[in-house]
Motif scaffolding. Structure first.
Motif, PDB file in Angstrom:
ATOM      1  N   GLY A   1       0.539  -1.550  -0.124  1.00  0.00           N
ATOM      2  CA  GLY A   1       0.522  -0.272   0.232  1.00  0.00           C
ATOM      3  C   GLY A   1       0.673   0.833  -0.104  1.00  0.00           C
ATOM      4  N   GLY A   2       2.066   1.404   0.255  1.00  0.00           N
ATOM      5  CA  GLY A   2       2.997   2.132   0.070  1.00  0.00           C
ATOM      6  C   GLY A   2       3.082   2.330  -1.023  1.00  0.00           C
ATOM      7  N   SER A   3       4.323   3.450  -1.350  1.00  0.00           N
ATOM      8  CA  SER A   3       4.670   4.446  -2.590  1.00  0.00           C
ATOM      9  C   SER A   3       5.875   4.522  -2.913  1.00  0.00           C
ATOM     10  CB  SER A   3       4.387   5.324  -2.370  1.00  0.00           C
ATOM     11  OG  SER A   3       2.937   5.967  -2.580  1.00  0.00           O
ATOM     12  N   LEU A   4       6.325   4.307  -3.577  1.00  0.00           N
ATOM     13  CA  LEU A   4       8.137   4.804  -3.853  1.00  0.00           C
ATOM     14  C   LEU A   4       8.797   5.371  -5.430  1.00  0.00           C
ATOM     15  CD1 LEU A   4      10.047   1.375  -3.001  1.00  0.00           C
ATOM     16  CD2 LEU A   4      10.476   3.477  -1.698  1.00  0.00           C
ATOM     17  N   ARG A   5       9.356   6.189  -5.292  1.00  0.00           N
ATOM     18  CA  ARG A   5       9.795   6.588  -6.126  1.00  0.00           C
ATOM     19  C   ARG A   5      11.286   6.470  -6.771  1.00  0.00           C
ATOM     20  NH1 ARG A   5       9.821  12.955  -9.606  1.00  0.00           N
ATOM     21  NH2 ARG A   5      12.462  13.179  -8.072  1.00  0.00           N
ATOM     22  N   LEU A   6      11.243   5.273  -8.494  1.00  0.00           N
ATOM     23  CA  LEU A   6      12.321   5.533  -8.776  1.00  0.00           C
ATOM     24  C   LEU A   6      13.437   6.565 -10.068  1.00  0.00           C
ATOM     25  CD1 LEU A   6      12.104   1.399  -9.312  1.00  0.00           C
ATOM     26  CD2 LEU A   6      12.244   2.841  -7.708  1.00  0.00           C
ATOM     27  N   SER A   7      14.822   6.594  -9.203  1.00  0.00           N
ATOM     28  CA  SER A   7      15.157   7.612 -10.135  1.00  0.00           C
ATOM     29  C   SER A   7      16.331   7.370 -10.998  1.00  0.00           C
ATOM     30  CB  SER A   7      15.734   9.007  -9.453  1.00  0.00           C
ATOM     31  OG  SER A   7      14.839   9.330  -9.161  1.00  0.00           O
ATOM     32  N   CYS A   8      16.688   7.277 -11.957  1.00  0.00           N
ATOM     33  CA  CYS A   8      17.369   7.041 -13.174  1.00  0.00           C
ATOM     34  C   CYS A   8      18.191   7.694 -13.915  1.00  0.00           C
ATOM     35  CB  CYS A   8      16.877   6.088 -14.364  1.00  0.00           C
ATOM     36  SG  CYS A   8      18.203   5.437 -15.376  1.00  0.00           S
ATOM     37  N   ALA A   9      19.410   8.185 -13.765  1.00  0.00           N
ATOM     38  CA  ALA A   9      20.001   9.596 -14.148  1.00  0.00           C
ATOM     39  C   ALA A   9      21.065   9.063 -15.131  1.00  0.00           C
ATOM     40  CB  ALA A   9      20.662  10.129 -12.939  1.00  0.00           C
ATOM     41  N   ALA A  10      21.303   9.776 -16.289  1.00  0.00           N
ATOM     42  CA  ALA A  10      21.780   9.203 -17.553  1.00  0.00           C
ATOM     43  C   ALA A  10      22.902  10.389 -17.144  1.00  0.00           C
ATOM     44  CB  ALA A  10      20.155   9.285 -18.355  1.00  0.00           C
ATOM     45  N   SER A  11      24.276   9.637 -18.146  1.00  0.00           N
ATOM     46  CA  SER A  11      24.949  10.527 -18.574  1.00  0.00           C
ATOM     47  C   SER A  11      24.885  10.452 -20.097  1.00  0.00           C
ATOM     48  CB  SER A  11      27.074   9.871 -18.301  1.00  0.00           C
ATOM     49  OG  SER A  11      26.365   8.264 -18.770  1.00  0.00           O
ATOM     50  N   GLY A  12      26.615  11.293 -20.643  1.00  0.00           N
ATOM     51  CA  GLY A  12      26.248  11.798 -22.078  1.00  0.00           C
ATOM     52  C   GLY A  12      24.532  12.626 -22.731  1.00  0.00           C
ATOM     53  N   ARG A  13      25.785  12.468 -23.303  1.00  0.00           N
ATOM     54  CA  ARG A  13      24.836  13.828 -24.065  1.00  0.00           C
ATOM     55  C   ARG A  13      23.554  13.580 -25.045  1.00  0.00           C
ATOM     56  NH1 ARG A  13      28.979  16.606 -28.278  1.00  0.00           N
ATOM     57  NH2 ARG A  13      29.445  14.439 -28.730  1.00  0.00           N
ATOM     58  N   ALA A  14      22.568  13.940 -25.300  1.00  0.00           N
ATOM     59  CA  ALA A  14      21.045  14.313 -26.340  1.00  0.00           C
ATOM     60  C   ALA A  14      20.635  13.013 -25.758  1.00  0.00           C
ATOM     61  CB  ALA A  14      21.439  13.586 -27.852  1.00  0.00           C
ATOM     62  N   PHE A  15      20.159  13.363 -24.405  1.00  0.00           N
ATOM     63  CA  PHE A  15      19.080  12.693 -23.658  1.00  0.00           C
ATOM     64  C   PHE A  15      17.836  12.171 -24.149  1.00  0.00           C
ATOM     65  CE2 PHE A  15      17.343  10.011 -20.045  1.00  0.00           C
ATOM     66  CZ  PHE A  15      16.537  11.073 -19.530  1.00  0.00           C
ATOM     67  N   SER A  16      17.839  13.941 -25.159  1.00  0.00           N
ATOM     68  CA  SER A  16      16.639  13.080 -25.152  1.00  0.00           C
ATOM     69  C   SER A  16      15.447  12.458 -26.374  1.00  0.00           C
ATOM     70  CB  SER A  16      15.668  15.118 -25.116  1.00  0.00           C
ATOM     71  OG  SER A  16      16.959  15.427 -26.066  1.00  0.00           O
ATOM     72  N   THR A  17      16.762  12.270 -26.795  1.00  0.00           N
ATOM     73  CA  THR A  17      17.015  11.375 -28.206  1.00  0.00           C
ATOM     74  C   THR A  17      16.084  10.012 -27.629  1.00  0.00           C
ATOM     75  OG1 THR A  17      18.702  11.187 -28.278  1.00  0.00           O
ATOM     76  CG2 THR A  17      17.909  13.089 -29.759  1.00  0.00           C
ATOM     77  N   TYR A  18      16.497   9.895 -25.946  1.00  0.00           N
ATOM     78  CA  TYR A  18      16.753   8.418 -26.399  1.00  0.00           C
ATOM     79  C   TYR A  18      14.927   7.824 -25.612  1.00  0.00           C
ATOM     80  CZ  TYR A  18      21.498   7.531 -26.480  1.00  0.00           C
ATOM     81  OH  TYR A  18      22.905   7.714 -27.119  1.00  0.00           O
ATOM     82  N   ALA A  19      14.065   6.519 -25.922  1.00  0.00           N
ATOM     83  CA  ALA A  19      13.481   6.020 -25.318  1.00  0.00           C
ATOM     84  C   ALA A  19      13.465   5.845 -23.980  1.00  0.00           C
ATOM     85  CB  ALA A  19      12.310   5.708 -25.922  1.00  0.00           C
ATOM     86  N   MET A  20      13.278   5.899 -22.583  1.00  0.00           N
ATOM     87  CA  MET A  20      13.303   4.844 -21.692  1.00  0.00           C
ATOM     88  C   MET A  20      12.629   4.387 -21.410  1.00  0.00           C
ATOM     89  SD  MET A  20      15.909   6.582 -21.320  1.00  0.00           S
ATOM     90  CE  MET A  20      16.476   6.026 -19.335  1.00  0.00           C
ATOM     91  N   GLY A  21      12.712   3.526 -20.601  1.00  0.00           N
ATOM     92  CA  GLY A  21      12.236   2.759 -20.083  1.00  0.00           C
ATOM     93  C   GLY A  21      12.418   1.652 -18.726  1.00  0.00           C
ATOM     94  N   TRP A  22      11.193   1.097 -17.678  1.00  0.00           N
ATOM     95  CA  TRP A  22      11.517   0.934 -16.353  1.00  0.00           C
ATOM     96  C   TRP A  22      11.138  -0.872 -16.977  1.00  0.00           C
ATOM     97  CZ3 TRP A  22      14.206   2.600 -12.339  1.00  0.00           C
ATOM     98  CH2 TRP A  22      14.588   3.604 -12.164  1.00  0.00           C
ATOM     99  N   PHE A  23      12.373  -1.719 -15.947  1.00  0.00           N
ATOM    100  CA  PHE A  23      11.907  -3.340 -16.160  1.00  0.00           C
ATOM    101  C   PHE A  23      11.797  -3.662 -14.395  1.00  0.00           C
ATOM    102  CE2 PHE A  23      11.577  -4.244 -20.222  1.00  0.00           C
ATOM    103  CZ  PHE A  23      12.342  -2.988 -21.430  1.00  0.00           C
ATOM    104  N   ARG A  24      11.417  -4.199 -14.350  1.00  0.00           N
ATOM    105  CA  ARG A  24      12.100  -5.735 -13.483  1.00  0.00           C
ATOM    106  C   ARG A  24      11.783  -7.103 -13.635  1.00  0.00           C
ATOM    107  NH1 ARG A  24       6.088  -4.288 -10.640  1.00  0.00           N
ATOM    108  NH2 ARG A  24       4.823  -6.309 -11.813  1.00  0.00           N
ATOM    109  N   GLN A  25      12.597  -7.931 -12.107  1.00  0.00           N
ATOM    110  CA  GLN A  25      12.874  -8.813 -12.410  1.00  0.00           C
ATOM    111  C   GLN A  25      13.028  -9.815 -10.957  1.00  0.00           C
ATOM    112  OE1 GLN A  25      16.707 -10.145 -14.266  1.00  0.00           O
ATOM    113  NE2 GLN A  25      16.144 -11.592 -14.915  1.00  0.00           N
TER     114      GLN A  25
END
Length: 124
Positions: free
Chosen positions: A15-39
């Motif tokens: 019932g609780g909440s969490l916020r995950l963050s993913c920081a990216a290095s490199g240029r042109a971040f806006s040209t990448y689609a981003m996904g979250w996966f889990r295992q």
């Protein structure tokens, strides 16, 4: 080359909440689609959510719709996963991934770069 670093995982009650963050290095971040996966232990890596480079298009797996929200801040080179109403079955290592393309994909093989993962544990 893009390097991805996830953060924000932890132990939370159902019932609780969490916020995950993913920081990216490199240029042109806006040209990448981003996904979250889990295992989860003993299971294959599965798609959770994805967002286009502009942030204008998102998609989710059915089990998280209405509970999880993916977003991005291109000025900060960061993508987020807000997870609400967490369930024990959400327990897994969560990975973010980057895809050099404008189309949002849901399959592991379409992503070019991966982070190291962050553990999310939901207790009942």
């Amino acid at each position: 080359q893009v390097q991805l670093v996830e953060s924000g995982g932890g132990l939370v009650q159902a019932g609780g909440s969490l916020r995950l963050s993913c920081a990216a290095s490199g240029r042109a971040f806006s040209t990448y689609a981003m996904g979250w996966f889990r295992q989860a232990p003993g299971k294959e890596r599965e798609f959770v959510a994805a967002i286009s480079g502009s942030g204008g298009s998102t998609t989710y797996t059915d089990s998280v719709k209405g509970r999880f929200t993916i977003s991005r801040d291109n000025a900060k080179n960061t993508v987020y996963l807000q997870m609400n109403s967490l369930k024990p079955e959400d327990t897994a290592v969560y990975y973010c991934a980057a895809d050099r393309g404008v189309v949002v994909h849901t399959t592991v093989g379409r992503y070019d770069y991966w982070g190291q993962g962050t553990q999310v544990t939901v207790s009942s």
